[in-house]
Design a protein around this motif. Structure first.
Motif, PDB file in Angstrom:
ATOM      1  N   UNK A 294       0.808  -1.223   0.000  1.00 48.38           N
ATOM      2  CA  UNK A 294       0.000   0.000   0.000  1.00 48.38           C
ATOM      3  C   UNK A 294       0.847   1.283   0.000  1.00 48.38           C
ATOM      4  N   UNK A 295       1.834   1.386   0.895  1.00 48.28           N
ATOM      5  CA  UNK A 295       2.640   2.609   0.968  1.00 48.28           C
ATOM      6  C   UNK A 295       3.426   2.853  -0.305  1.00 48.28           C
ATOM      7  N   UNK A 296       3.937   1.777  -0.907  1.00 49.31           N
ATOM      8  CA  UNK A 296       4.668   1.915  -2.166  1.00 49.31           C
ATOM      9  C   UNK A 296       3.757   2.339  -3.300  1.00 49.31           C
ATOM     10  N   UNK A 297       2.567   1.747  -3.330  1.00 43.41           N
ATOM     11  CA  UNK A 297       1.605   2.104  -4.383  1.00 43.41           C
ATOM     12  C   UNK A 297       1.196   3.569  -4.244  1.00 43.41           C
ATOM     13  N   UNK A 298       0.984   4.015  -3.015  1.00 43.82           N
ATOM     14  CA  UNK A 298       0.588   5.418  -2.817  1.00 43.82           C
ATOM     15  C   UNK A 298       1.708   6.366  -3.241  1.00 43.82           C
ATOM     16  N   UNK A 299       2.957   5.970  -2.991  1.00 43.30           N
ATOM     17  CA  UNK A 299       4.080   6.793  -3.457  1.00 43.30           C
ATOM     18  C   UNK A 299       4.052   6.928  -4.983  1.00 43.30           C
ATOM     19  N   UNK A 300       3.779   5.797  -5.677  1.00 48.17           N
ATOM     20  CA  UNK A 300       3.712   5.840  -7.137  1.00 48.17           C
ATOM     21  C   UNK A 300       2.541   6.713  -7.595  1.00 48.17           C
ATOM     22  N   UNK A 301       1.404   6.585  -6.901  1.00 42.05           N
ATOM     23  CA  UNK A 301       0.240   7.401  -7.265  1.00 42.05           C
ATOM     24  C   UNK A 301       0.564   8.880  -7.109  1.00 42.05           C
ATOM     25  N   UNK A 302       1.271   9.206  -6.034  1.00 37.69           N
ATOM     26  CA  UNK A 302       1.641  10.601  -5.795  1.00 37.69           C
ATOM     27  C   UNK A 302       2.601  11.082  -6.885  1.00 37.69           C
ATOM     28  N   UNK A 303       3.583  10.239  -7.208  1.00 32.54           N
ATOM     29  CA  UNK A 303       4.565  10.626  -8.222  1.00 32.54           C
ATOM     30  C   UNK A 303       3.888  10.870  -9.582  1.00 32.54           C
ATOM     31  N   UNK A 304       2.882  10.047  -9.886  1.00 33.61           N
ATOM     32  CA  UNK A 304       2.220  10.169 -11.191  1.00 33.61           C
ATOM     33  C   UNK A 304       1.029  11.133 -11.153  1.00 33.61           C
ATOM     34  N   UNK A 305       0.857  11.814 -10.031  1.00 35.96           N
ATOM     35  CA  UNK A 305      -0.160  12.866  -9.962  1.00 35.96           C
ATOM     36  C   UNK A 305      -1.594  12.373  -9.858  1.00 35.96           C
TER      37      UNK A 305
END
Lengths: 333, 333
Positions: A294-305
């Motif tokens: 979950x935390x890694x996926x959220x980081x990716x979501x944040x990076x991709x806007x």
């Protein structure tokens, strides 16, 4: 960009009151197999249940899947000791389900699986790996591994109230049955995980060591279990940039995380999915605050806007899952 | 949309001159494991070689991968009897490598794998499956299966000149050692594949039967081996729309394909990748004219309007693979 889900089991999870990863203890062994299916397919396939906590909070795998639907990242599930069938395709590193850490040698497959995972981490062609885990009972085994390594970091819990003294008792028993004193496994990650760990930790650590050796960027997406994997990688002598990406819920629960990460030379990235005022507020209330990447996926979501789209995408995923899980979210306790 | 790659091996491929799937007979067992890696990662990972034909034509998996990079389809690799390790994640249906079909019972795992694949086909959430195969020696086992079912269809070859009489001799020996006359296994797909088949055919057929039962659309992406899988599904009593998607190279090589498909009530879709005037003309010259889902991938590329981009994408994939494979394409024989 690939998210690697390291999925396994330990009988440590069967100790009453130790884990929230399953509506009742008899279902807990299915959780990693079901999490892998939810991330791969957006639904359970072979697994008989959708994982929910005892009070009905659905698995964080639903959020990881939601981010996958938004960003299209590739997935690789590693069988790190699954106990139940999964329809998610997996790679085999020779891991078997872990026994209760109060037994003398709960993870005999740890050294071999660490090396197989290390070779896989070396060989994967991606420039960047995000590694998550799903292993019920994993914070207790992580605590035991910290102590065996001589580290004093605390661990989180998937329950609203962390059963800390129960975990400390179990860890003390585990170290005693293994004949280890705190610090006896310093710089010996295979020893620590073989005698007091679970089968997931040596695989995450091995993948991390191998990927760092090959020059890839590695982000561990998770909470204190992946802090333990970071510690194992550093105790294995791995240098190189390492990031721990976690949720604001986990970071709020473990104030020591920042200093612990700094001590291990690990960059900490904290992402807030903004679920507080939504039907997903059970995550914010302290249940299932991390896990299944979950935390890694959220980081990716944040990076991709797209982090602001995660809430709606998660509700969409949940609407396709077992109605029981959705009721658990929408109706509250 | 998901492409399922059913990957396995049969010792039938070790019969001299029977298969082009490998630069030499000692490497042929690695081909399915490497094909799965190429489609999953765009490169070999654990596999020691990039599959090429004896004259250097690279595996059609490169084309399937190229289409995946253009369209983003999901992949599921099924271990249908792999003989060598693969880094591609796989699901297990209980299949084991097949023995030479001249032995009495070359695929004892066929009935169980058929049923496990059928359950998987029933359970998968996708509305549409495209199923491909990679199994060196598979046209010979397909021919034996046709004969056991009582069908008179011919099979293609991955070699420019089809060793037809060699295959007929092997098939005659296979039927004899199994104690079967042509037609003895009509309406008995598990019997046919168990006694004269390879481990891939019952898995493709089982997936097809299960997916059709669940109301999904099924396209078999391949040549005469998947015509044999269509026959097995029909002999199992499966109704429902079934499509065979193949390449123009294969269709040109087997003029009987159209009438055979019609006889099995299978829609035939033929896609021309347009490689004739490019460095990829070895495919058009009659080598590796199908396999590893190539025909199914080309159908998807055509449907999504990117078939004209496949040539450049394939050259890009090949530029990242083993230089030997690329040399094989660019330099000619």
């Amino acid at each position: 960009m690939r998210v690697v889900l390291v999925a396994g089991t330990t009988a440590t999870a069967k100790i009453p009151e130790i884990s929230a990863a399953g509506a009742d203890p008899t279902l807990v062994g299915h959780t990693p197999s079901a999490d892998a299916e939810i991330i791969e397919y957006g639904d359970t396939v072979r697994s008989p249940v959708t994982p929910v906590s005892p009070t009905g909070c659905p698995t964080p795998a639903a959020i990881t899947r939601a981010v996958r639907e938004l960003t299209g990242f590739d997935v690789l599930t590693v069988d790190a000791g699954l106990a139940k069938p999964t329809a998610a395709p997996t790679i085999d590193v020779g891991a078997r389900p872990g026994r209760d850490i109060r037994e003398p040698e709960p993870v005999p497959t740890a050294p071999g699986a660490f090396e197989a995972a290390r070779r896989m981490g070396l060989a994967l062609p991606e420039d960047e790996l995000v590694i998550g885990e799903t292993v019920p009972g994993g914070t207790t085994t992580a605590l035991a591994v910290f102590r065996a390594l001589g580290e004093t970091f605390p661990v989180s819990s998937s329950l609203p109230s962390n059963p800390t003294s129960l975990k400390e008792d179990v860890v003390a028993e585990a170290l005693e049955s293994a004949g280890l004193s705190p610090g006896d496994a310093a710089h010996k990650p295979k020893l620590a995980t073989r005698y007091v760990g679970d089968p997931v930790l040596p695989v995450v650590a091995g993948l991390t060591v191998g990927a760092l050796e090959s020059g890839s960027d590695v982000t561990l997406g998770g909470g204190t279990q992946l802090l333990a994997a970071s510690a194992l990688a550093r105790h294995a002598g791995a240098a190189g940039d390492l990031t721990l990406a976690t949720t604001s819920y986990l970071a709020d629960d473990v104030p020591e995380l920042e200093s612990a990460a700094a001590e291990l030379d690990v960059d900490l990235v904290v992402t807030d999915p903004g679920f507080e005022t939504t039907p997903l507020d059970r995550y914010a209330a302290g249940e299932a605050k991390e896990g299944a990447g979950m935390g890694g996926a959220l980081m990716l979501a944040d990076r991709m806007g797209v982090v602001d789209d995660v809430e709606a995408a998660t509700l969409d995923v949940l609407s396709r899952l077992d109605p029981q899980a959705v009721d658990g979210v929408e109706d509250g306790p």
